[in-house]
Design an enzyme around this catalytic site. Structure first.
Site, PDB file in Angstrom:
ATOM      1  N   HIS A 162       0.825  -1.206   0.000  1.00  0.00           N
ATOM      2  CA  HIS A 162       0.000   0.000   0.000  1.00  0.00           C
ATOM      3  C   HIS A 162       0.863   1.261   0.000  1.00  0.00           C
ATOM      4  CE1 HIS A 162      -3.587   2.217   0.141  1.00  0.00           C
ATOM      5  NE2 HIS A 162      -4.253   1.548   1.057  1.00  0.00           N
ATOM      6  N   ASP A 364      -7.923  -8.880 -17.131  1.00  0.00           N
ATOM      7  CA  ASP A 364      -7.980 -10.085 -17.955  1.00  0.00           C
ATOM      8  C   ASP A 364      -6.555 -10.525 -18.277  1.00  0.00           C
ATOM      9  OD1 ASP A 364      -8.349 -12.082 -19.790  1.00  0.00           O
ATOM     10  OD2 ASP A 364      -9.547 -10.906 -21.207  1.00  0.00           O
TER      11      ASP A 364
END
Length: 422
Positions: A162, A364
């Site tokens: 993060h 994808d």
């Protein structure tokens, strides 16, 4: 399926960049430095979602293409191939690469309810990557694990730092991996580091943290309930509101009702949420669209416990919208060093993040789009946390809540209040 499902993992291996990359050290931004730790998520690709091309080639080819996508993406995203410096204030561009694990589960996705239930029927840790035994997690910027199920479906577990990415930035990187795995000549969005463009006002003192014993829960808010809250607000205010506004109002009220007598009537309850601020940095960042660092400001709705319990949902929607409207001015003040975006991190405060629009469910790798994406951050016990995620079909149109924000004495009451909106 008989017996407890198992996962067999290959030894963790580094995927280095596909070509030469710059060295040196890049400082993190002042916003990056206020967050840290690893964020875990799992993307679920049922056999039905797999693209025809990859399904025909088989699992080995699909994973090989994914590995190639990571390797190619690490050239333009070369800092991700490095390590967060021990100080936590910079990235050392070492070019080492990202950790990757290949794995095989002993069951079909259907045997574990498609990874949709809570608690998971297979330990989430089995689906997440870890460095070799004896090597610390500290410093790794991104790790990935591709797990093949006996049905032909996949789960891809991601752990990202993060301090280097916010959610939108991590999704941007993973989309680039997917594009390059599918043969694109370059990512459709060029990455921007640009951390030195973020102002560096004085840092607030570190918060006082209390460790809680949060119960993990999952709840669905139906499309019909969301539409009902939107209609109520429109009748009261004469204008529309977003799905985020409606669901956040529901969560705020349900949690206040569940806590009930645990908080005095005049105790302040808060819902804070990370509002994206990239759009406020045109002319500051070299390019807004490609920036993948932390770029958020905490908006906060704060009311007394009694006021929240007694308010209508339309009134709470209005409070959420006021908090959103105040973000631009608050962020501008923070950039001038006049204000800061800290909130009290106690039991009365809930911090939520809307994952439903970050783009993790649009990645994808060549498998097709994931059917379901969810966080798996059960190690976070210092702040009441909630993630909004897109629910798996056929519940699309509603919102799924992944919750770690109440302790056991309030869990049943919270679930019962949320169930009224299922």
């Amino acid at each position: 399926m008989t017996g407890r499902p198992t996962v067999t993992k290959s030894p963790p291996a580094l995927i280095p960049p596909d070509g030469p990359t710059p060295g040196g050290t890049l400082p993190l931004s002042s916003i990056d430095k206020t967050v840290g730790g690893l964020v875990n998520l799992i993307q679920v690709f049922p056999r039905s979602s797999l693209s025809t091309a990859r399904d025909d080639q088989g699992a080995a080819a699909a994973v090989a293409a994914m590995r190639n996508g990571f390797s190619r993406a690490l050239v333009p995203y070369y800092p991700v191939a490095g390590r967060v410096a021990p100080s936590g204030l910079a990235v050392d561009c070492t070019g080492e690469g990202v950790l990757f694990v290949e794995a095989a589960a002993s069951c079909a996705l259907a045997d574990v309810d498609g990874l949709e239930c809570c608690p998971l029927l297979i330990p989430g840790e089995l689906l997440l990557p870890f460095p070799p035994r004896g090597e610390k997690l500290d410093g790794h910027i991104l790790m990935a694990q591709a797990t093949m199920f006996t049905c032909g479906g996949f789960a891809v577990g991601i752990s990202f730092s993060h301090a280097v990415f916010d959610g939108q930035g991590a999704a941007q990187f993973l989309k680039a991996v997917g594009e390059l795995a599918r043969g694109f000549p370059a990512p459709s969005v060029a990455p921007v580091w640009g951390r030195d463009a973020i102002p560096d006002p004085p840092s607030p003192p570190p918060p006082q943290l209390t460790e809680f014993r949060f119960v993990k829960q999952v709840a669905d808010i139906s499309a019909e309930s969301i539409a009902r809250v939107k209609d109520e607000f429109k009748q009261a205010a004469g204008e529309g509101c977003s799905t985020f506004d409606a669901v956040t109002a529901v969560v705020l009220k349900c949690r206040a009702l569940a806590l009930g007598a645990a908080l005095p009537d005049d105790a302040e309850v808060c819902v804070a949420f990370a509002a994206g601020t990239r759009h406020l940095l045109h002319g500051v960042l070299p390019a807004v669209d490609g920036y993948y660092g932390n770029c958020v400001y905490l908006a906060c709705v704060a009311r007394t416990s009694r006021a929240v319990r007694e308010s209508t949902l339309a009134e709470l929607v209005g409070a959420v919208r006021e908090a959103k409207d105040a973000v631009a001015a608050g962020f501008a003040s923070w950039m001038r060093g006049v204000g800061r975006f800290d909130v009290p991190l106690d039991y009365s405060t809930l911090i939520l993040s809307d994952w439903s629009r970050l783009g993790f469910d649009e990645v994808d790798y060549g498998f097709g789009m994931p059917g379901y994406v969810f966080p798996h951050n059960d190690h976070v016990d210092f702040v009441a946390a909630l993630n909004y995620v897109s629910p798996p079909a056929p519940r699309r149109g509603g919102m799924r809540l992944v919750l770690r924000c109440v302790e056991e004495p309030h869990a049943a009451a919270f679930a019962a209040e949320l169930a009224k909106f299922a």
